[in-house]
Design a protein around this motif. Structure first.
Motif, PDB file in Angstrom:
ATOM      1  N   SER A  86       1.035  -1.183   0.202  1.00  0.00           N
ATOM      2  CA  SER A  86       0.073   0.076   0.085  1.00  0.00           C
ATOM      3  C   SER A  86       0.744   1.253   0.203  1.00  0.00           C
ATOM      4  O   SER A  86       0.495   2.131  -0.497  1.00  0.00           O
ATOM      5  CB  SER A  86      -0.878   0.083   1.206  1.00  0.00           C
ATOM      6  OG  SER A  86      -1.818  -1.200   1.032  1.00  0.00           O
ATOM      7  N   TYR A  87       2.014   1.226   0.651  1.00  0.00           N
ATOM      8  CA  TYR A  87       3.033   2.293   0.612  1.00  0.00           C
ATOM      9  C   TYR A  87       3.409   2.456  -0.830  1.00  0.00           C
ATOM     10  O   TYR A  87       3.515   3.622  -1.151  1.00  0.00           O
ATOM     11  CB  TYR A  87       4.014   2.162   1.535  1.00  0.00           C
ATOM     12  CG  TYR A  87       3.807   2.824   2.911  1.00  0.00           C
ATOM     13  CD1 TYR A  87       3.532   3.946   3.148  1.00  0.00           C
ATOM     14  CD2 TYR A  87       3.923   1.892   4.245  1.00  0.00           C
ATOM     15  CE1 TYR A  87       3.382   4.499   4.416  1.00  0.00           C
ATOM     16  CE2 TYR A  87       3.553   2.457   5.444  1.00  0.00           C
ATOM     17  CZ  TYR A  87       3.414   3.664   5.490  1.00  0.00           C
ATOM     18  OH  TYR A  87       3.084   4.145   6.867  1.00  0.00           O
ATOM     19  N   LEU A 138       0.970   4.048  -2.765  1.00  0.00           N
ATOM     20  CA  LEU A 138       0.752   5.481  -2.262  1.00  0.00           C
ATOM     21  C   LEU A 138       1.610   6.461  -3.062  1.00  0.00           C
ATOM     22  O   LEU A 138       1.276   7.486  -3.634  1.00  0.00           O
ATOM     23  CB  LEU A 138       0.806   5.721  -0.970  1.00  0.00           C
ATOM     24  CG  LEU A 138       0.902   7.077  -0.235  1.00  0.00           C
ATOM     25  CD1 LEU A 138      -0.429   7.671  -0.273  1.00  0.00           C
ATOM     26  CD2 LEU A 138       1.160   6.874   1.040  1.00  0.00           C
ATOM     27  N   PHE A 167      -3.886   5.575   0.920  1.00  0.00           N
ATOM     28  CA  PHE A 167      -3.054   4.735   1.659  1.00  0.00           C
ATOM     29  C   PHE A 167      -4.213   4.437   2.866  1.00  0.00           C
ATOM     30  O   PHE A 167      -4.690   5.378   3.582  1.00  0.00           O
ATOM     31  CB  PHE A 167      -1.956   4.752   2.233  1.00  0.00           C
ATOM     32  CG  PHE A 167      -1.276   4.045   3.168  1.00  0.00           C
ATOM     33  CD1 PHE A 167      -0.304   2.921   2.955  1.00  0.00           C
ATOM     34  CD2 PHE A 167      -1.582   4.031   4.569  1.00  0.00           C
ATOM     35  CE1 PHE A 167       0.222   2.153   3.807  1.00  0.00           C
ATOM     36  CE2 PHE A 167      -1.055   3.151   5.617  1.00  0.00           C
ATOM     37  CZ  PHE A 167      -0.040   2.190   5.134  1.00  0.00           C
TER      38      PHE A 167
END
Ligand code: ADP
Length: 686
Positions: free
Chosen positions: A259-260, A263, A270
């Motif tokens: 997810s980072y 992002l 996120f």
């Protein structure tokens, strides 16, 4: 422009002078012989020239004067038009000149200002500073500072002052210009307040706010991170990426890292829930949300909020456990809205009532209520909606196939934390099997009771039938014993008599036991003379004791009532049994019978002996039927083991009890407590 016009004027004056001089020389050359004439012409020429030059000088002076007065006017206009409060301050700090705003803002008259020194126009706390600034302006040419004016009526007005050194005439002075900065100060204060408020808000927010740069280093984290994760913000900033990643649960780490990536690379929001290790070693659940942002220099960054969701997760776990229980329960668990509409229907309900969850949802609960019970539904729903627990009761429900199912129902309101009734929960357990079992058990019990009654009846009959011939045998034996017999015949008859008595006693005990056991023994309730009954009871036992060489003592409480109400025969039966046993199981020593008046209607009888005693492990069972101390008792002492069982049951029937204290080799004490009613009518009336 001004300069060129002066040049033109000077040129004209010079031209005029040259013309007059030329004219003079022409006239003089026309009158050469007459000195008088020449003299007159010279005088006229000089007069005209003096007039012309004088006129030119006069004009010049006039122009100078005009220029000077213009400059003065311009200077004052300039002062007036300068922004803010302008004044000229002399070296000794006096105000030499000022614009009108000084008077209007500070509230002093021109006369008062002329006597005022510049520092005196400022708030006291700035006076020494302003003196230093003035000195600096005189020395270096410029100075500036923030200060506050003090108006005549004592108000402080924040101001920004600048000073430049100027020459007024030949005197060096400082031209000071001051601007009112109240608005700016107010705005600054407002900004400061709103900043403080913002900081307070952030600090009080349960959520942790953070920022991260493109290399995924945390660049800011709010102070409350300490409460959430146990780390001070500085520790987190210093710990870098390693610390952050090491606190994430290994199972959650791939989702977080992915997810980072999304992002920073794609700008996707996120929003991940994962477990983090608190500094003190326990796991907490967090929800972390972040948006991609850009730094001023255009590099990528992220702003985020970290929320502790441990409680929510725990509640969710409890919810899912509860849901699993509901789903796997064999009971029907039904959720209804407040009007009785079915909102949830578990698999247990599907099995019990035959409707699928889809079929049942949205229908009214009365669909499973048989017609004859439909009238009960509104009141049950009404009670639950008022927050009352309707409790558990047995009922009958209707299946989809029309069959009836016997159920145990628990109906209660579903109440939220605020105490609001959200609906009604109905839990039904199928009790058809149990009910069938109960019915069968009841039938079996009734049959058993009927059989017992028949057995008791049979025993009563048979005892009666046995007793009649036994009485015949014993009566005839007694008669035969009174005749002339030889020793052997007497011996035989005495054996017949004692065996007959034992048999008769056994028959009576069996009958009594059967009656007490089946509950068919009815007690009498008559008024009787307690003393007389005691005497009748004690007499035979006393002679029995004396025969075997035992001491027999009696202690009768003089407080005992004379007449009482109860069953005298059964009272006597219990006492005789206890005393008989005491004499039977005591070889030496004594037997003591005590009667104590415990209260007006409670009498305690105690029969103690110094006999063989009963071991402690037998105390609990000695009142059971057919129980004897040990197997050899029957052979040695005779008896059936029924006496104490009958006595205990009789005592119970009379509302009393029997207890035992005994030690082998020391003796036994049987205590018999019995309530005896006081006669409401005279004894002889019975
Ligand atoms: P039975 O005397 O006919 O055997 P009981 O029910 O009256 O039946 O007594 C049961 C047993 O309790 C006796 O066999 C005896 O072992 C014991 N027992 C009763 N009373 C005494 C006593 N006073 N001292 C010692 N043992 C006793």
């Amino acid at each position: 422009m001004h300069k060129s016009s002066n040049l033109v004027k000077a040129a004209w004056t010079a031209l005029g002078a040259a013309f007059i001089t030329t004219l003079y020389q022409a006239v003089k050359s026309y009158f050469p012989a007459s000195p008088l004439q020449s003299h007159v012409v010279t005088v006229i020429y000089c007069t005209i020239m003096t007039f012309v030059v004088g006129l030119a000088v006069l004009r010049r002076q006039e122009r100078e004067l005009e220029r000077f007065s213009n400059a003065k006017v311009n200077f004052e206009a300039l002062m007036e038009h300068l922004p803010g409060l302008a004044c000229i301050v002399s070296r000794d700090g006096r105000l030499v000149r000022w614009n009108s705003r000084v008077e209007s803002v500070l509230g002093y008259s021109a006369q008062e200002l002329s006597k005022l020194s510049a520092p005196e126009a400022l708030a006291e706390d700035y006076r020494s500073l302003v003196r230093q600034a003035l000195a600096a302006a005189f020395q270096t040419g410029v100075a500036e500072m923030e200060a506050a004016w003090l108006t005549k009526d004592g108000r402080r007005i924040p101001c920004y002052l600048t000073g430049v050194r100027v020459l007024v005439g030949k005197q060096p002075c400082v031209l000071s210009i001051g601007i009112d900065i109240s608005n700016r100060k107010r705005a600054e204060e407002k900004l400061r307040q709103s900043e403080a408020q913002y900081r307070r808000l952030l600090a009080n927010l349960p959520d942790v706010t953070w920022t991260m740069n493109s290399s995924r280093q945390v660049t800011y984290v709010s102070a409350n991170v300490h409460e959430m994760l146990g780390y001070a913000p500085q520790e987190i900033l210093a710990g870098g990426r390693e610390l952050r990643l090491s606190r994430i649960h290994a199972d959650d780490l791939p989702a977080v890292s992915e997810s980072y990536g999304a992002l920073f690379v794609e700008g996707r929001i996120f929003d991940v829930e994962y477990r983090m290790l608190h500094k003190d070693g326990h796991w907490i659940w967090v929800r972390n949300r972040a948006l991609r942002t850009f730094e001023q220099d255009g590099t990528l960054a992220a702003d985020g909020i970290l929320t502790d969701i441990t409680q929510r997760k725990q509640a969710e776990q409890v919810d899912s456990q509860l849901a699993a229980i509901v789903m796997s329960s064999s009971n029907a668990i039904i959720g209804n809205s407040a009007d009785g509409t079915i909102a949830s229907w578990n698999p247990g309900a599907e099995r019990m009532f035959g409707y699928s969850a889809d079929e049942a949802s949205g229908k009214h609960i009365s669909m499973i209520v048989p017609p004859e019970r439909l009238h009960e539904v509104p009141s049950v729903i009404g009670r639950a909606v008022r927050g009352e627990r309707v409790g558990r009761f047995e009922s009958v429900c209707l299946r989809k196939d029309g069959m009836r199912v016997e159920v145990d129902l628990a109906i209660s309101p579903i109440i939220d934390r605020q105490g609001r009734v959200l609906g009604i929960s109905t839990i039904a357990s199928d009790i058809s099997l149990r009910k069938r079992g109960e019915r069968e058990l009841l039938r079996a019990k009734e049959e058993a009771e009927a059989a017992t009654r028949a057995k008791t009846q049979f025993l009563a009959n048979i005892s009666h039938e046995l007793r009649t011939p036994m009485n015949g045998i014993l009566g005839m034996t007694e008669l035969a014993l009174d005749t002339h017999l030889d020793a052997e015949q007497r011996e035989y008859l005495l054996t017949i008599q004692s065996s007959g008595n034992a048999l008769l006693r056994l028959i009576s005990e069996l009958l009594d036991f059967t009656r007490t056991d089946s509950g068919t023994l009815a007690l009498e309730r008559v008024t009787f003379d307690l003393g007389e009954i005691l005497r009748q009871t004690l007499r035979p036992v006393l002679s029995q004791a004396q025969q075997v060489g035992l001491e027999f003592a009696c202690d009768i409480d003089p407080g005992l009532p004379d007449y009482v109400r109860g069953d005298p025969q059964r009272l006597r039966q219990v006492l005789v049994n206890l005393m008989d046993n005491a004499v039977k199981f005591t070889h030496q020593g004594r037997v003591l019978v005590r009667s104590i008046c415990r209260s007006r209607t409670q009498v305690l009888f105690e029969v103690s002996d110094t006999g063989i005693g009963i071991p402690a492990e037998k105390h609990a069972t000695i009142f059971e039927p057919f129980t004897q101390n040990d197997g050899s008792s029957t052979r040695r002492y005779g008896g059936t083991g029924l006496g104490l069982a009958i006595s205990a049951r009789l005592a119970e029937l009379m509302g009393g009890s029997i207890s035992l204290q005994s030690e082998p080799g020391v003796g036994s004490t049987f205590s018999f407590t019995v309530p005896l009613g006081l006669p409401s009518e005279p004894a002889h009336s019975n």
